[in-house]
Design an enzyme around this catalytic site. Structure first.
Site, PDB file in Angstrom:
ATOM      1  N   ASP A  17       0.851  -1.194   0.000  1.00  0.00           N
ATOM      2  CA  ASP A  17       0.000   0.000   0.000  1.00  0.00           C
ATOM      3  C   ASP A  17       0.890   1.249   0.000  1.00  0.00           C
ATOM      4  O   ASP A  17       2.096   1.163   0.273  1.00  0.00           O
ATOM      5  CB  ASP A  17      -0.901  -0.039   1.239  1.00  0.00           C
ATOM      6  CG  ASP A  17      -1.766   1.191   1.376  1.00  0.00           C
ATOM      7  OD1 ASP A  17      -2.496   1.509   0.416  1.00  0.00           O
ATOM      8  OD2 ASP A  17      -1.697   1.852   2.433  1.00  0.00           O
ATOM      9  N   ASP A  19      -0.278   5.251   0.810  1.00  0.00           N
ATOM     10  CA  ASP A  19      -0.554   6.258   1.843  1.00  0.00           C
ATOM     11  C   ASP A  19      -0.636   5.605   3.218  1.00  0.00           C
ATOM     12  O   ASP A  19      -1.420   4.677   3.435  1.00  0.00           O
ATOM     13  CB  ASP A  19      -1.872   6.978   1.554  1.00  0.00           C
ATOM     14  CG  ASP A  19      -1.848   7.715   0.224  1.00  0.00           C
ATOM     15  OD1 ASP A  19      -1.061   8.653   0.097  1.00  0.00           O
ATOM     16  OD2 ASP A  19      -2.615   7.333  -0.686  1.00  0.00           O
ATOM     17  N   ASP A 189      -1.527  -0.681   6.060  1.00  0.00           N
ATOM     18  CA  ASP A 189      -1.608   0.051   7.327  1.00  0.00           C
ATOM     19  C   ASP A 189      -3.002   0.095   7.924  1.00  0.00           C
ATOM     20  O   ASP A 189      -3.190   0.707   8.972  1.00  0.00           O
ATOM     21  CB  ASP A 189      -1.119   1.487   7.133  1.00  0.00           C
ATOM     22  CG  ASP A 189      -2.083   2.320   6.291  1.00  0.00           C
ATOM     23  OD1 ASP A 189      -2.478   1.853   5.202  1.00  0.00           O
ATOM     24  OD2 ASP A 189      -2.454   3.424   6.724  1.00  0.00           O
TER      25      ASP A 189
END
Length: 233
Positions: A17, A19, A189
């Site tokens: 991922d 961001d 995240d």
């Protein structure tokens, strides 16, 4: 106590991922949203509502969702208000121009990301970046932060018919990497990443520092929870 994650020997590829996982982009989002909302006629008191805390709880489900929720919050209206929904296309036009200009200028790569990605590549794992950010913005950000060379593929939220947490983007990304989901680790995240990975059949490793909508990431089941990507072995 230092954390670590030992990947199963069956792992042949990795999906990462962007961001909140590789780059702290909250500063970018906040500045671009402030410009966009100002273009949409928001007054200072309305602009002040869309602050860093609000953005940290809101990012992760794609630009349209972020714009809709930001407009609603600024105007004090429900997320599903018809007026808000009708204004999202215009807001997107303003947002696109500002983001292209400012992308990466108010963001920082998290410690251990570059070395961690290189470590995975040294082990022979092909890498793909999979994000809900539009592909053009993702490509631009990775280039500006010196991370693009790590990835065989970059897929954004507009690359497939659905976005995370739907499993389709992960399944398609595994196909592009040439490995089965069970042999491909997802590094993210948030619960978005974990839900998508579980549904696709990918094991998942979660970083502890990203954006998980205000909820403790340790409460989300994962193969491991780590403080830096270079803690993956």
């Amino acid at each position: 106590m230092k954390r670590s994650a030992v990947l199963p020997s069956s792992i042949r590829a990795a999906i990462v991922d962007l961001d909140g996982t590789m780059v702290d982009t909250l500063g970018d989002f906040l500045v671009v949203l402030q410009h966009t909302l100002s273009d949409m006629g928001c007054h200072p008191i309305e602009l002040a509502r869309v602050d860093r805390e609000f953005v940290s709880l809101t990012v992760g489900k794609g630009t349209e969702d972020l714009l809709r929720r930001s407009l609603a919050h600024a105007w004090g209206l429900p997320d599903d208000d018809a007026e808000v929904i009708a204004q999202v296309p215009l807001a997107w036009q303003h947002y696109q121009g500002h983001y292209t200009r400012l992308n990466g200028l108010h963001s920082e790569v998290y410690p251990g990301v570059d070395s961690g990605l290189q470590r995975l590549r040294d082990k022979g794992l092909p890498l793909a970046c999979l994000t809900n950010k539009p592909t053009a913005f993702a490509e631009q950000l990775l280039e500006r932060k010196g991370l693009r060379h790590h990835f065989a593929h970059v897929f954004g939220g507009d690359a497939f018919e659905k976005k995370k947490p739907d499993p389709l983007p992960l399944i398609r990304t595994c196909e592009a990497l040439g490995h089965a989901p069970g042999d491909t680790v997802m590094i993210g995240d948030s619960s978005n990443d974990a839900q998508a990975a579980a549904a696709a059949g990918c094991p998942v490793v979660l970083v502890t520092y990203g954006y998980n909508h205000g909820h403790p990431i340790e409460d989300v089941p994962a193969l491991a929870h780590i403080d830096r990507i270079d803690q993956i072995d």
